[in-house]
Motif scaffolding. Structure first.
Motif, PDB file in Angstrom:
ATOM      1  N   LYS A  32       0.828  -1.206   0.000  1.00 51.19           N
ATOM      2  CA  LYS A  32       0.000   0.000   0.000  1.00 51.19           C
ATOM      3  C   LYS A  32       0.866   1.262   0.000  1.00 51.19           C
ATOM      4  O   LYS A  32       0.564   2.224  -0.701  1.00 51.19           O
ATOM      5  CB  LYS A  32      -0.950   0.007   1.206  1.00 51.19           C
ATOM      6  N   GLN A  33       1.945   1.248   0.784  1.00 53.87           N
ATOM      7  CA  GLN A  33       2.824   2.414   0.833  1.00 53.87           C
ATOM      8  C   GLN A  33       3.512   2.611  -0.518  1.00 53.87           C
ATOM      9  O   GLN A  33       3.663   3.736  -0.990  1.00 53.87           O
ATOM     10  CB  GLN A  33       3.854   2.259   1.956  1.00 53.87           C
ATOM     11  N   ALA A  34       3.914   1.503  -1.148  1.00 51.74           N
ATOM     12  CA  ALA A  34       4.606   1.573  -2.437  1.00 51.74           C
ATOM     13  C   ALA A  34       3.694   2.052  -3.557  1.00 51.74           C
ATOM     14  O   ALA A  34       4.137   2.735  -4.478  1.00 51.74           O
ATOM     15  CB  ALA A  34       5.186   0.204  -2.789  1.00 51.74           C
ATOM     16  N   THR A  35       2.421   1.706  -3.483  1.00 50.10           N
ATOM     17  CA  THR A  35       1.514   2.050  -4.575  1.00 50.10           C
ATOM     18  C   THR A  35       0.716   3.329  -4.325  1.00 50.10           C
ATOM     19  O   THR A  35       0.382   4.030  -5.276  1.00 50.10           O
ATOM     20  CB  THR A  35       0.539   0.889  -4.871  1.00 50.10           C
ATOM     21  N   ASN A  36       0.425   3.635  -3.061  1.00 47.47           N
ATOM     22  CA  ASN A  36      -0.430   4.790  -2.753  1.00 47.47           C
ATOM     23  C   ASN A  36       0.269   5.878  -1.946  1.00 47.47           C
ATOM     24  O   ASN A  36      -0.247   6.981  -1.856  1.00 47.47           O
ATOM     25  CB  ASN A  36      -1.662   4.358  -1.965  1.00 47.47           C
ATOM     26  N   GLY A  37       1.371   5.563  -1.307  1.00 41.40           N
ATOM     27  CA  GLY A  37       2.002   6.522  -0.401  1.00 41.40           C
ATOM     28  C   GLY A  37       1.338   6.470   0.964  1.00 41.40           C
ATOM     29  O   GLY A  37       0.688   5.489   1.316  1.00 41.40           O
ATOM     30  N   ASP A  38       1.492   7.541   1.726  1.00 45.19           N
ATOM     31  CA  ASP A  38       0.929   7.583   3.078  1.00 45.19           C
ATOM     32  C   ASP A  38      -0.588   7.377   3.054  1.00 45.19           C
ATOM     33  O   ASP A  38      -1.268   7.810   2.123  1.00 45.19           O
ATOM     34  CB  ASP A  38       1.225   8.924   3.750  1.00 45.19           C
ATOM     35  N   VAL A  39      -1.083   6.713   4.088  1.00 45.22           N
ATOM     36  CA  VAL A  39      -2.525   6.495   4.228  1.00 45.22           C
ATOM     37  C   VAL A  39      -3.225   7.853   4.155  1.00 45.22           C
ATOM     38  O   VAL A  39      -2.771   8.833   4.735  1.00 45.22           O
ATOM     39  CB  VAL A  39      -2.857   5.715   5.530  1.00 45.22           C
ATOM     40  N   ASN A  40      -4.302   7.913   3.376  1.00 43.37           N
ATOM     41  CA  ASN A  40      -4.917   9.200   3.082  1.00 43.37           C
ATOM     42  C   ASN A  40      -6.409   9.252   3.412  1.00 43.37           C
ATOM     43  O   ASN A  40      -7.165   9.975   2.782  1.00 43.37           O
ATOM     44  CB  ASN A  40      -4.680   9.570   1.615  1.00 43.37           C
ATOM     45  N   PHE A  41      -6.820   8.451   4.381  1.00 40.74           N
ATOM     46  CA  PHE A  41      -8.216   8.475   4.816  1.00 40.74           C
ATOM     47  C   PHE A  41      -8.260   8.174   6.309  1.00 40.74           C
ATOM     48  O   PHE A  41      -7.300   7.665   6.883  1.00 40.74           O
ATOM     49  CB  PHE A  41      -9.076   7.481   4.016  1.00 40.74           C
ATOM     50  N   ASP A  42      -9.378   8.516   6.923  1.00 41.31           N
ATOM     51  CA  ASP A  42      -9.521   8.318   8.362  1.00 41.31           C
ATOM     52  C   ASP A  42      -9.546   6.842   8.728  1.00 41.31           C
ATOM     53  O   ASP A  42      -9.972   6.000   7.922  1.00 41.31           O
ATOM     54  CB  ASP A  42     -10.808   8.982   8.861  1.00 41.31           C
ATOM     55  N   ARG A  43      -9.125   6.567   9.931  1.00 45.75           N
ATOM     56  CA  ARG A  43      -9.130   5.195  10.445  1.00 45.75           C
ATOM     57  C   ARG A  43     -10.570   4.683  10.481  1.00 45.75           C
ATOM     58  O   ARG A  43     -11.471   5.372  10.957  1.00 45.75           O
ATOM     59  CB  ARG A  43      -8.537   5.187  11.848  1.00 45.75           C
ATOM     60  N   PRO A  44     -10.796   3.453   9.981  1.00 47.58           N
ATOM     61  CA  PRO A  44     -12.149   2.890   9.988  1.00 47.58           C
ATOM     62  C   PRO A  44     -12.723   2.787  11.404  1.00 47.58           C
ATOM     63  O   PRO A  44     -11.980   2.758  12.389  1.00 47.58           O
ATOM     64  CB  PRO A  44     -11.963   1.500   9.370  1.00 47.58           C
ATOM     65  N   GLY A  45     -14.030   2.684  11.471  1.00 48.38           N
ATOM     66  CA  GLY A  45     -14.728   2.609  12.751  1.00 48.38           C
ATOM     67  C   GLY A  45     -14.437   1.330  13.518  1.00 48.38           C
ATOM     68  O   GLY A  45     -13.900   0.358  12.991  1.00 48.38           O
ATOM     69  N   VAL A  46     -14.825   1.338  14.756  1.00 46.31           N
ATOM     70  CA  VAL A  46     -14.526   0.256  15.691  1.00 46.31           C
ATOM     71  C   VAL A  46     -15.132  -1.086  15.265  1.00 46.31           C
ATOM     72  O   VAL A  46     -14.604  -2.141  15.602  1.00 46.31           O
ATOM     73  CB  VAL A  46     -14.971   0.669  17.115  1.00 46.31           C
ATOM     74  N   PHE A  47     -16.197  -1.068  14.512  1.00 47.05           N
ATOM     75  CA  PHE A  47     -16.833  -2.315  14.089  1.00 47.05           C
ATOM     76  C   PHE A  47     -16.191  -2.923  12.849  1.00 47.05           C
ATOM     77  O   PHE A  47     -16.497  -4.042  12.472  1.00 47.05           O
ATOM     78  CB  PHE A  47     -18.332  -2.093  13.874  1.00 47.05           C
ATOM     79  N   ASN A  48     -15.307  -2.179  12.211  1.00 48.51           N
ATOM     80  CA  ASN A  48     -14.585  -2.676  11.045  1.00 48.51           C
ATOM     81  C   ASN A  48     -13.190  -3.121  11.504  1.00 48.51           C
ATOM     82  O   ASN A  48     -12.195  -2.443  11.272  1.00 48.51           O
ATOM     83  CB  ASN A  48     -14.496  -1.580   9.974  1.00 48.51           C
ATOM     84  N   VAL A  49     -13.135  -4.264  12.141  1.00 45.22           N
ATOM     85  CA  VAL A  49     -11.898  -4.746  12.744  1.00 45.22           C
ATOM     86  C   VAL A  49     -10.816  -4.986  11.690  1.00 45.22           C
ATOM     87  O   VAL A  49      -9.662  -4.583  11.869  1.00 45.22           O
ATOM     88  CB  VAL A  49     -12.154  -6.038  13.568  1.00 45.22           C
ATOM     89  N   THR A  50     -11.181  -5.612  10.592  1.00 46.71           N
ATOM     90  CA  THR A  50     -10.209  -5.883   9.532  1.00 46.71           C
ATOM     91  C   THR A  50      -9.683  -4.581   8.937  1.00 46.71           C
ATOM     92  O   THR A  50      -8.473  -4.410   8.762  1.00 46.71           O
ATOM     93  CB  THR A  50     -10.839  -6.751   8.432  1.00 46.71           C
ATOM     94  N   GLY A  51     -10.574  -3.670   8.638  1.00 50.02           N
ATOM     95  CA  GLY A  51     -10.170  -2.387   8.074  1.00 50.02           C
ATOM     96  C   GLY A  51      -9.260  -1.605   9.004  1.00 50.02           C
ATOM     97  O   GLY A  51      -8.283  -0.989   8.572  1.00 50.02           O
ATOM     98  N   ARG A  52      -9.562  -1.631  10.295  1.00 47.02           N
ATOM     99  CA  ARG A  52      -8.724  -0.936  11.281  1.00 47.02           C
ATOM    100  C   ARG A  52      -7.329  -1.555  11.329  1.00 47.02           C
ATOM    101  O   ARG A  52      -6.324  -0.850  11.401  1.00 47.02           O
ATOM    102  CB  ARG A  52      -9.356  -0.984  12.662  1.00 47.02           C
TER     103      ARG A  52
END
Length: 86
Positions: A32-52
């Motif tokens: 992800k860092q190699a293809t997109n650079g720094d994370v550019n969106f807010d941290r997913p909510g508490v119920f999205n465990v995988t996304g977090r």
């Protein structure tokens, strides 16, 4: 470096054994860092465990350049090839 990175992306898909969970997280973060650079969106909510979890490991790479991430990804894939075979 881009050619080596693209080759490594394909090679990791054909390892004899799937890498361990921690290794997979590192691969994801570096990719992800190699293809997109720094994370550019807010941290997913508490119920999205995988996304977090994905967001957290990617965010650990913040500040790493795309080229540095590609080189680190290629190095990791080489280690995984030696460890798990192709």
């Amino acid at each position: 470096m881009t050619d080596l990175f693209e080759k490594a992306v394909e090679e990791v898909k054909v390892l004899r054994t799937q890498p361990k969970y921690e290794e997979m997280k590192e691969l994801y973060a570096l990719y992800k860092q190699a293809t997109n650079g720094d994370v550019n969106f807010d941290r997913p909510g508490v119920f999205n465990v995988t996304g977090r979890g994905k967001w957290d490991v990617w965010n650990l790479k913040k500040g790493m350049t795309k080229d540095e991430a590609k080189a680190a990804y290629v190095d990791l894939v080489e280690k995984l090839k030696a460890k798990y075979g192709m």
